[in-house]
Design an enzyme around this catalytic site. Structure first.
Site, PDB file in Angstrom:
ATOM      1  N   GLU A  86       1.022  -1.228  -0.022  1.00  0.00           N
ATOM      2  CA  GLU A  86      -0.079   0.198  -0.017  1.00  0.00           C
ATOM      3  C   GLU A  86       0.937   1.327  -0.011  1.00  0.00           C
ATOM      4  O   GLU A  86       1.914   1.409   0.770  1.00  0.00           O
ATOM      5  CB  GLU A  86      -0.795   0.013   1.476  1.00  0.00           C
ATOM      6  CG  GLU A  86      -2.241  -0.958   1.310  1.00  0.00           C
ATOM      7  CD  GLU A  86      -3.197  -0.304   0.391  1.00  0.00           C
ATOM      8  OE1 GLU A  86      -3.353   0.615  -0.136  1.00  0.00           O
ATOM      9  OE2 GLU A  86      -4.230  -1.288   0.214  1.00  0.00           O
ATOM     10  N   HIS A 124      -3.306  -3.340  -8.480  1.00  0.00           N
ATOM     11  CA  HIS A 124      -4.736  -3.927  -8.211  1.00  0.00           C
ATOM     12  C   HIS A 124      -5.666  -3.822  -9.430  1.00  0.00           C
ATOM     13  O   HIS A 124      -6.642  -4.646  -9.320  1.00  0.00           O
ATOM     14  CB  HIS A 124      -5.107  -2.966  -6.792  1.00  0.00           C
ATOM     15  CG  HIS A 124      -6.274  -3.605  -5.909  1.00  0.00           C
ATOM     16  ND1 HIS A 124      -6.890  -2.846  -5.128  1.00  0.00           N
ATOM     17  CD2 HIS A 124      -6.560  -4.714  -6.006  1.00  0.00           C
ATOM     18  CE1 HIS A 124      -7.827  -3.586  -4.555  1.00  0.00           C
ATOM     19  NE2 HIS A 124      -7.642  -4.951  -5.115  1.00  0.00           N
ATOM     20  N   ASP A 134      -6.635   1.528  -8.461  1.00  0.00           N
ATOM     21  CA  ASP A 134      -5.415   1.637  -7.735  1.00  0.00           C
ATOM     22  C   ASP A 134      -4.368   0.799  -8.480  1.00  0.00           C
ATOM     23  O   ASP A 134      -4.598  -0.285  -8.788  1.00  0.00           O
ATOM     24  CB  ASP A 134      -5.454   1.782  -6.245  1.00  0.00           C
ATOM     25  CG  ASP A 134      -5.978   0.320  -5.852  1.00  0.00           C
ATOM     26  OD1 ASP A 134      -7.107  -0.051  -6.351  1.00  0.00           O
ATOM     27  OD2 ASP A 134      -5.297  -0.147  -4.846  1.00  0.00           O
TER      28      ASP A 134
END
Length: 226
Positions: A86, A124, A134
């Site tokens: 992330e 993703h 994303d």
């Protein structure tokens, strides 16, 4: 050491993919709180803050809950097969240089540790067309490609333009009506409208890169978007 409780068994799989995300939250602290909240039922193995601070939230041997529903290269249950990273970013701004430097460092370590090739570092949005966007169009995939950390290529106008569906199948995209948009989001974010020869040439060149050792560097860094 691993503060998120949101993980489970890998169900017999070893990591063979890296999935890149943006957090779509105001900052890294807010993202960390959510990724470590048992009620949220989401997590990732790694979180990289805007200043490059890198924190491991889940052990890489465990199944983090970052990918959700989707497919890649004919496989589902991507969580069991992947490591999730992330990047703290609300989704509406570039990724800062310190963050990208930290991402490169982390990718090199993960790819070496698990023998993951550049072709298996994905967005993703690649594995979940129409559901996820994303890490979005601002991530420097071309720069990652120059360091052999992902796949990117710019085609020549003279390149062949074979049918796009077969190329997207071979690259790993799931059979989904939104996969052209997912492909463009990463590889041709400036493109709009119906499928074009530029899409076909880009996908074909990516396949050449994927099947050529060091091939992610083909036509790197040059030329205007086509």
């Amino acid at each position: 050491m691993f503060p998120s409780p949101n993980h489970g068994d890998r169900r017999g799989h070893a990591p063979s993919l890296v999935v890149l995300h943006f957090t779509q939250m105001r900052d890294a602290a807010a993202a960390r709180a959510r990724l470590c909240d048992p009620a949220a039922q989401v997590s990732a193995h790694w979180l990289i803050a805007e200043d490059g601070t890198t924190e491991q939230l889940v052990c890489e041997t465990r199944r983090a809950w970052h990918a959700g529903a989707g497919r890649w290269q004919g496989h589902d249950d991507i969580n069991s097969r992947s490591i999730g990273i992330e990047l703290a970013n609300p989704g509406d701004r570039p990724f800062p240089a310190p963050q990208m430097t930290a991402l490169r460092r982390l990718l090199r370590a993960i790819m070496t540790r698990w023998t993951i090739p550049p072709t298996n570092v994905i967005a993703h949005s690649d594995m979940a067309p129409g559901r996820k966007i994303d890490p979005g169009p601002r991530l420097d995939w071309e720069g990652l490609s120059r360091d052999d950390l992902a796949l990117f290529a710019r085609p020549d106008p003279s390149d062949p333009a074979p049918p796009l569906p077969a190329s997207l199948d071979a690259l790993g995209y799931p059979d989904d009506p939104a996969r052209l948009q997912a492909f463009r989001l990463r590889h041709r974010p400036w493109a709009t409208g119906p499928e074009t020869d530029a899409d076909r040439r880009t996908a074909a060149r990516l396949l050449r890169c994927a099947n050529t050792p060091g091939g992610s560097r083909l036509r790197d860094g040059g030329g205007a978007p086509s």
